[in-house]
Design an enzyme around this catalytic site. Structure first.
Site, PDB file in Angstrom:
ATOM      1  N   CYS A   1      -1.670  32.684  12.206  1.00 10.07           N
ATOM      2  CA  CYS A   1      -1.404  33.363  13.472  1.00 10.07           C
ATOM      3  C   CYS A   1      -0.906  32.369  14.503  1.00 10.07           C
ATOM      4  O   CYS A   1      -1.619  32.028  15.448  1.00 10.07           O
ATOM      5  CB  CYS A   1      -2.675  34.036  13.944  1.00 10.07           C
ATOM      6  SG  CYS A   1      -2.675  35.742  13.477  1.00 10.07           S
TER       7      CYS A   1
ATOM      8  N   GLU B   1       0.809  -1.216   0.000  1.00  5.57           N
ATOM      9  CA  GLU B   1       0.000   0.000   0.000  1.00  5.57           C
ATOM     10  C   GLU B   1       0.848   1.274   0.000  1.00  5.57           C
ATOM     11  O   GLU B   1       0.824   2.056   0.943  1.00  5.57           O
ATOM     12  CB  GLU B   1      -0.899  -0.001   1.234  1.00  5.57           C
ATOM     13  CG  GLU B   1      -1.864  -1.157   1.243  1.00  5.57           C
ATOM     14  CD  GLU B   1      -2.605  -1.309   2.555  1.00  5.57           C
ATOM     15  OE1 GLU B   1      -3.654  -1.950   2.542  1.00  5.57           O
ATOM     16  OE2 GLU B   1      -2.138  -0.788   3.587  1.00  5.57           O
TER      17      GLU B   1
ATOM     18  N   ARG C   1       2.664  19.630   8.132  1.00  6.78           N
ATOM     19  CA  ARG C   1       3.613  18.583   8.502  1.00  6.78           C
ATOM     20  C   ARG C   1       4.808  19.098   9.312  1.00  6.78           C
ATOM     21  O   ARG C   1       5.406  18.373  10.087  1.00  6.78           O
ATOM     22  CB  ARG C   1       4.115  17.832   7.252  1.00  6.78           C
ATOM     23  CG  ARG C   1       3.014  17.097   6.503  1.00  6.78           C
ATOM     24  CD  ARG C   1       3.550  16.150   5.431  1.00  6.78           C
ATOM     25  NE  ARG C   1       4.258  15.024   5.999  1.00  6.78           N
ATOM     26  CZ  ARG C   1       5.566  14.901   6.025  1.00  6.78           C
ATOM     27  NH1 ARG C   1       6.336  15.828   5.495  1.00  6.78           N
ATOM     28  NH2 ARG C   1       6.123  13.845   6.574  1.00  6.78           N
TER      29      ARG C   1
ATOM     30  N   TYR D   1       5.122  17.310  12.650  1.00  4.34           N
ATOM     31  CA  TYR D   1       6.169  16.271  12.707  1.00  4.34           C
ATOM     32  C   TYR D   1       7.577  16.836  12.681  1.00  4.34           C
ATOM     33  O   TYR D   1       8.531  16.069  12.544  1.00  4.34           O
ATOM     34  CB  TYR D   1       6.057  15.312  11.514  1.00  4.34           C
ATOM     35  CG  TYR D   1       4.686  14.829  11.171  1.00  4.34           C
ATOM     36  CD1 TYR D   1       3.922  14.113  12.087  1.00  4.34           C
ATOM     37  CD2 TYR D   1       4.150  15.070   9.908  1.00  4.34           C
ATOM     38  CE1 TYR D   1       2.654  13.668  11.751  1.00  4.34           C
ATOM     39  CE2 TYR D   1       2.887  14.618   9.567  1.00  4.34           C
ATOM     40  CZ  TYR D   1       2.145  13.926  10.497  1.00  4.34           C
ATOM     41  OH  TYR D   1       0.902  13.478  10.158  1.00  4.34           O
TER      42      TYR D   1
HETATM   43  N1  LLP Z   1      -1.179   1.462   4.733  1.00  3.19           N
HETATM   44  C1  LLP Z   1      -1.531   1.771   5.995  1.00  3.19           C
HETATM   45  C2  LLP Z   1      -2.304   0.808   6.781  1.00  3.19           C
HETATM   46  C3  LLP Z   1      -1.157   2.999   6.555  1.00  3.19           C
HETATM   47  O1  LLP Z   1      -1.497   3.287   7.804  1.00  3.19           O
HETATM   48  C4  LLP Z   1      -0.403   3.919   5.775  1.00  3.19           C
HETATM   49  C5  LLP Z   1      -0.008   5.228   6.319  1.00  3.19           C
HETATM   50  C6  LLP Z   1      -0.072   3.560   4.453  1.00  3.19           C
HETATM   51  C7  LLP Z   1      -0.466   2.315   3.970  1.00  3.19           C
HETATM   52  C8  LLP Z   1       0.707   4.469   3.543  1.00  3.19           C
HETATM   53  O2  LLP Z   1       1.972   4.765   4.010  1.00  3.19           O
HETATM   54  P1  LLP Z   1       3.007   5.571   3.077  1.00  3.19           P
HETATM   55  O3  LLP Z   1       3.372   4.678   1.928  1.00  3.19           O
HETATM   56  O4  LLP Z   1       2.313   6.794   2.594  1.00  3.19           O
HETATM   57  O5  LLP Z   1       4.124   5.867   3.986  1.00  3.19           O
HETATM   58  N2  LLP Z   1       0.603  11.985   7.838  1.00  3.19           N
HETATM   59  C9  LLP Z   1       1.903  11.364   7.975  1.00  3.19           C
HETATM   60  C10 LLP Z   1       1.922   9.963   7.428  1.00  3.19           C
HETATM   61  C11 LLP Z   1       0.927   9.060   8.105  1.00  3.19           C
HETATM   62  C12 LLP Z   1       0.908   7.688   7.486  1.00  3.19           C
HETATM   63  C13 LLP Z   1      -0.130   6.852   8.105  1.00  3.19           C
HETATM   64  N3  LLP Z   1      -0.314   5.587   7.496  1.00  3.19           N
HETATM   65  C14 LLP Z   1       2.931  12.253   7.278  1.00  3.19           C
HETATM   66  O6  LLP Z   1       2.568  13.281   6.740  1.00  3.19           O
HETATM   67  O7  LLP Z   1       4.112  11.932   7.292  1.00  3.19           O
END
Ligand code: LLP
Length: 440
Positions: A363, A292, A332, A336
């Protein structure tokens, strides 16, 4: 921290023509002029190429597999219209993402529905829509599926394998403290899955895990594969077949010079081969593999353009260059502590010695988009481009301070078109109501 502003060669299809940054063949400063700023720019071919790379490498290395795009990274109808024809499925985590995916042309037969607390109405909606698979994360969800499903519904069970990965490291834990997944270590995953056997309309088809995001180290995924295949073996010894294995996403990308991610080929070849060896070693049937990727498909395809406004130098401290965006289009950094680099759109390959903090317009003192970047001297009116903003930007944007969420413009072969139209002030007050009570 070194943050040169000139990320030469790192950002693939983003190129420079006579000092001018071009994305998808369009000159960034001209896009800013035509559409206004702040502006999300999305390089269609870049995302398509990366998505195809995932599909192609798995076709070669592990054909019994599905690539599901993680919608949370960037969710709008246009993205599904690009990815569905390539054979990707989608991971969704809410009714809203599901609705958008369906509207964008994603087949429900390729949708996996994740989430640790799906509401009853979301569950009913997804059942009616005929999603291929739920990724179950609670006993309550099983009750609700039994209540509403009219035929056996495929489910994966989200487990916590005790691997937590971060950008440059992974931690093996036996921690049971996560809001996601049933822990393997304390036996709750096994007993939960065994109990599903008595359910009429909940059909266990396999396991899911996700060990983190923005991971560079292939070893993190290897540890997860070992843990998951050990667990599959344990379940199979109890007579519980595991047909599918969803390893989640998490593949890291470039934000700054120091980031050294693998390519999709690199991540997938390693995981696929490691999984094949792991199942062979344990004598278990190779499961259907689901991955994913979210960030790695769309992240580097995005650039955000801003116009520099006020410039403020605090003697012996720093110079702030404030832009017309901020944490409403990119939360972000505040959330983070994320790192980015930027270039001046029309001086994209010119090194500079002026150090700036790029501040947003919200703000909030914490509303800083880049803490430190070296650029040529900035002037009010300059367009700057922050790189690698395709993932978790538009999808995490808000109307904080009642700023409008910037539009997304898709670019391809020197042409541009809206992918998400601009919001208006009317849009942001559309659902506002001045409450009237009967006694008024
Ligand atoms: N599958 C599941 C079950 C997940 O929880 C996530 C991300 C993904 C796939 C996709 O992960 P990726 O390939 O995008 O790393 N908002 C945070 C990232 C949160 C990710 C949560 N889960 C950021 O901006 O870094």
């Amino acid at each position: 921290m070194k943050n040169s502003g000139v990320a030469r060669g790192l950002f693939g299809d983003i190129s420079v023509d006579k000092h001018r940054l071009t994305v998808g063949g369009c000159v960034a400063s001209e896009l800013a002029h035509e559409y206004g700023t702040p502006l999300y720019v999305f390089d269609v071919d870049r995302a398509v190429k990366t998505a195809k790379a995932y599909v192609d490498v798995l076709k070669r290395e592990y054909p019994h597999s599905t690539v599901c795009y993680a919608s949370k990274a960037f969710c709008c109808t246009g993205i599904y219209s690009l990815l569905a024809p390539l054979g990707l499925g989608a991971d969704v985590v809410s009714g809203g993402e599901l609705y958008t995916a369906l509207k964008g042309g994603m087949s429900p037969s390729k949708i996996y529905f994740h989430g640790n607390n799906k509401t009853e109405s979301e569950i009913k909606y997804a059942l009616d829509a005929g999603v291929e698979c739920f990724v179950v994360d609670s006993a309550l969800e099983v009750e609700l599926l039994e209540k509403h499903a009219v035929k056996p519904q495929n489910v994966l069970v989200r487990v916590n394998p005790g691997v937590e990965a971060h950008t440059h490291r992974f931690i093996q834990t036996t921690t049971v403290d996560s809001k996601f997944g049933f822990s393997i270590a304390d036996g709750t995953a096994e007993s939960f899955i065994a109990a599903l056997g008595v359910r009429k309309n909940v059909k266990f088809v396999g396991l899911a895990c996700h060990i983190g995001s923005q991971i560079f180290e292939k070893q993190s995924f290897e540890v997860a594969i070992d843990k998951m295949t050990d667990f599959i073996l344990r379940l199979e010894k109890r007579g519980i077949a595991v047909e599918r294995l969803d390893l989640g996403g998490g593949f890291g990308i470039h934000y700054i010079d120091q980031d050294l991610p693998l390519t999709p080929e690199g991540y997938m070849t390693n995981s696929a081969r490691y999984l094949r060896a792991a199942v062979e070693k344990r004598g278990i049937k190779p499961p259907h593999l689901i991955v994913e990727p979210g960030r790695s498909i769309v992240g580097e395809a995005g650039v955000t353009l801003y116009t520099v406004g006020a410039i403020k130098t605090i003697k012996d401290v720093k110079t702030y260059a404030a832009v017309d965006g901020g944490m409403f289009d990119n939360p972000r950094v505040a959330l983070y502590d994320a790192d980015y680099t930027a270039v001046i759109a029309d001086k994209a390959d010119i090194d500079g010695d002026f150090e700036y903090a790029i501040a947003g317009k919200c703000c909030e003192s914490g509303d800083v988009l880049i803490r430190s970047v070296k650029l040529p001297e900035l002037r009010t009116g300059d367009v700057i481009a922050v790189l690698s903003t395709g993932a978790y930007h538009y999808s995490m944007a808000s109307n904080y301070n009642r700023n409008v969420i910037p539009p997304v413009v898709a670019v391809k072969n020197g042409r541009s078109a809206y992918m998400v139209k601009p919001q208006t002030y009317e849009d942001i007050t559309r659902n506002d109501v001045i409450p009237k009570f009967s006694e008024d």
